[in-house]
Each structure stands twice: as structure tokens, then as C-alpha cells.
Write an enzyme that holds these catalytic residues in place. Structure first.
Site, short mmCIF file in Angstrom:
data_model
loop_
_atom_site.label_atom_id
_atom_site.label_comp_id
_atom_site.label_asym_id
_atom_site.label_seq_id
_atom_site.Cartn_x
_atom_site.Cartn_y
_atom_site.Cartn_z
N LYS A 66 0.80 -1.23 0.00
CA LYS A 66 0.00 0.00 0.00
C LYS A 66 0.84 1.29 0.00
CE LYS A 66 -4.23 -1.82 2.09
NZ LYS A 66 -5.24 -1.60 3.13
N ASP A 102 -10.20 3.00 2.22
CA ASP A 102 -10.48 2.46 3.56
C ASP A 102 -11.21 3.49 4.43
OD1 ASP A 102 -9.41 -0.05 3.10
OD2 ASP A 102 -7.40 0.52 3.75
#
Ligand code: ATR
Length: 276
Positions: A66, A102
Site C-alpha cells: 500500500k 479504507d
């Protein structure tokens, strides 16, 4: 149109099931597949995505890529800059763009499970790892007055408090009873409860009336934190919805249709995970 989820390891990812369900539901020709990309190959993988002949319209990246995905993309939005990690990539105007969904997924899950959660004002975030950042940003964006971040390694919580400004305060784990007193929301962002690691006994009844306890871990659905809160009569929201909702913006970018998170999707994923 082809999209991917790249990670290492990747075989447990539920993303192909989620996106596959939506592709079928909307009668789209596209595919969404899991690709195992070890760290040493990730840069080359991103370079191939930027190439004009790339097979993919975009995709997701997961552990451990990420931060690297954020750094290697051509462009990211402000929230993603803040978090310093991306989970969603797509090509637009010849550039590779990155975002982190997220934050959206966390908030959308609570919108669904516990409408009005934004008015809980004070939050306690347990853990200061990678996953806590998206949660902290969501809380700040939704108007929380005060966010207490507790971590075993205090220094990591301090880094977040410095990064996210005066509404965020860093504490050691021992401060939990104090900061829980009168708090509205508790969020576990640590891996505790996974792999049988022991979870501390927590008195959630110290929280204010109407308080909510949530966990971003969703295996098992009822984590040890949620179980304790439930027994004590405090409201809970499980974390599976965050996984489902974070997938929505990516699917829309790649395939042009905004999909819906509903009970049927949740049941398909729960069944695949052996939760039903
Ligand atoms: P992620 O990206 O999933 O958040 P991470 O960055 O490795 O994963 O962070 C894991 C979090 O769980 C951290 O807050 C970690 O605390 P430390 O920063 O002190 O390592 C926390 N954590 C993991 N195991 C723990 C344990 N046994 N007790 C307390 N906290 C723990």
C-alpha cells in the site's frame, strides 16, 4: 476491462469474490483477478500498468504494497496524501491515479450499522499501525472533537498525533480506562484477537450512554473486543462492512457502475469465509 488485486500473499483475498459478484450482477464483461506480486516485483508491476499496452484498467493493492503504490502512482488525492498509503489504482488521462478507500469504507460501514455515529464526538483508537491512519482520517473528516490514539509503542502514536493535528492525542495502552471514560466510540485497529493473541479485559461501560464499539478485524465477525462490549450491553458494529464498502469506489472507477453493498453480498462473503 480487467482489474486486479495485487498482494503477497494474495490467496485469502475476498476482493475477487466481491467484485466478481458485482460483475455478474451488472452483466459486465470485465474480470477481476488476484495477482501474487512479491515485493521485489512490485515496481515492475506498476511500470507495466503505466504502459500504454497495459492489460488492466486498474486494481487494488493490499499488504505489503500500500505505501509503495502511493509512492509510485503519478497522482493521489488529499486524503490519500494524508494517509501515505493507497489501496486503489486506475488509469485516467494517461496517468496512474491512486486513492485510499479504507476511509470511505470505515465511515460507510458505520453509516449503515449505526446511523448518527458522527455525533459520538470523542473516539478511542486502539493501535497506531498502518490500518489506524484511514480510521483516524475518517473520524476527523466526520467532525470528531477528540481522537485518543493508544499504542503499545507510544512513539508510533506520537507520530500520528503530530501528523494529524491537535484533535489527535497519543497515549500508552495503560491510559485506556482513563480515555474510555465518557468516550463515544471505540475502534480496534490492532491485530489482537487474530491468531489467538490475548485481548485485555476492557470495561466499556465507562463510555457514555449510546456509545459504540467497532473493530476493523472481521475474522471472526464477533471479535473478542466486540464480544466483551456485547456482554456489557454496549452497542457494537462488526468490521466486515468496511471490507465490502471500501470496494465500491474502485469498482465504479474501473467498470463505470456504482455497485451496492447489500445483504446478499454480505451473505455470499460470509459463506465463503465459513462464517455461515
Ligand atoms: P496494520 O497495517 O494492519 O495496522 P501494523 O502496522 O503491523 O499492521 O500494526 C499493528 C498494530 O497492532 C500496531 O498498533 C501494533 O502495536 P505496535 O506498534 O506497538 O507494534 C499492534 N499490536 C500488534 N500486536 C500487539 C500486541 N500483542 N499487543 C499490543 N498491540 C499489538
Amino acid at each position: 476491462m480487467h482489474a486486479f488485486v495485487a498482494g503477497h500473499p494474495i490467496n485469502h483475498s475476498k476482493s475477487p469474490l466481491i467484485h466478481g459478484t458485482w460483475l455478474k450482477r451488472h452483466g459486465l464483461e470485465g474480470t477481476y483477478r488476484a495477482v501474487d506480486v512479491p515485493p521485489e516485483n512490485f515496481e515492475a508491476f506498476i511500470a507495466s500498468l503505466k504502459g500504454l499496452t497495459a492489460d488492466y484498467v486498474g486494481g487494488n493493492v493490499t499488504i505489503p504494497h500500500k505505501e509503495k503504490a502511493f509512492a509510485l502512482a503519478d497522482e493521489a488525492d488529499e486524503t490519500t496524501d494524508y494517509i501515505g498509503a493507497a489501496n486503489t489504482l486506475w488509469r485516467e488521462d494517461g496517468r496512474l491515479k491512486a486513492t485510499n478507500t479504507d476511509t470511505y469504507g470505515f465511515a460507510a460501514n458505520l453509516d449503515e450499522k449505526s446511523p448518527g455515529w458522527q455525533s459520538l464526538e470523542t473516539a478511542v483508537v486502539y493501535g497506531a499501525g498502518g490500518a489506524s491512519r484511514a480510521v483516524i482520517v475518517a473520524l476527523l473528516e466526520h467532525g470528531f472533537r477528540s481522537v485518543h490514539v493508544l499504542n503499545r509503542t507510544l512513539e508510533k502514536a506520537r507520530v500520528l498525533a503530530d501528523r494529524f493535528g491537535p484533535r489527535v492525542e497519543a497515549h500508552q495502552l495503560q491510559a485506556l480506562p482513563d480515555v474510555l471514560h465518557g468516550a463515544g466510540l471505540f475502534v480496534n485497529t490492532t491485530s489482537l484477537g487474530l491468531e489467538d493473541k490475548t485481548v485485555p479485559q476492557i470495561d466499556f461501560t465507562r463510555m457514555r450512554p449510546g456509545a459504540l464499539v467497532t473493530d476493523i478485524v472481521y475474522v471472526p465477525l464477533k471479535t473478542a473486543f466486540l464480544q466483551q462490549a456485547g456482554v456489557q450491553g454496549v452497542a457494537t458494529a462488526d468490521g466486515l462492512g468496511m471490507l465490502l464498502h471500501q470496494a465500491v469506489p474502485g469498482f465504479e472507477k474501473w467498470f463505470g457502475v456504482r455497485p451496492v453493498v447489500d445483504l446478499e453480498l454480505r451473505q455470499i462473503v460470509e459463506t465463503a469465509m465459513g462464517m455461515r
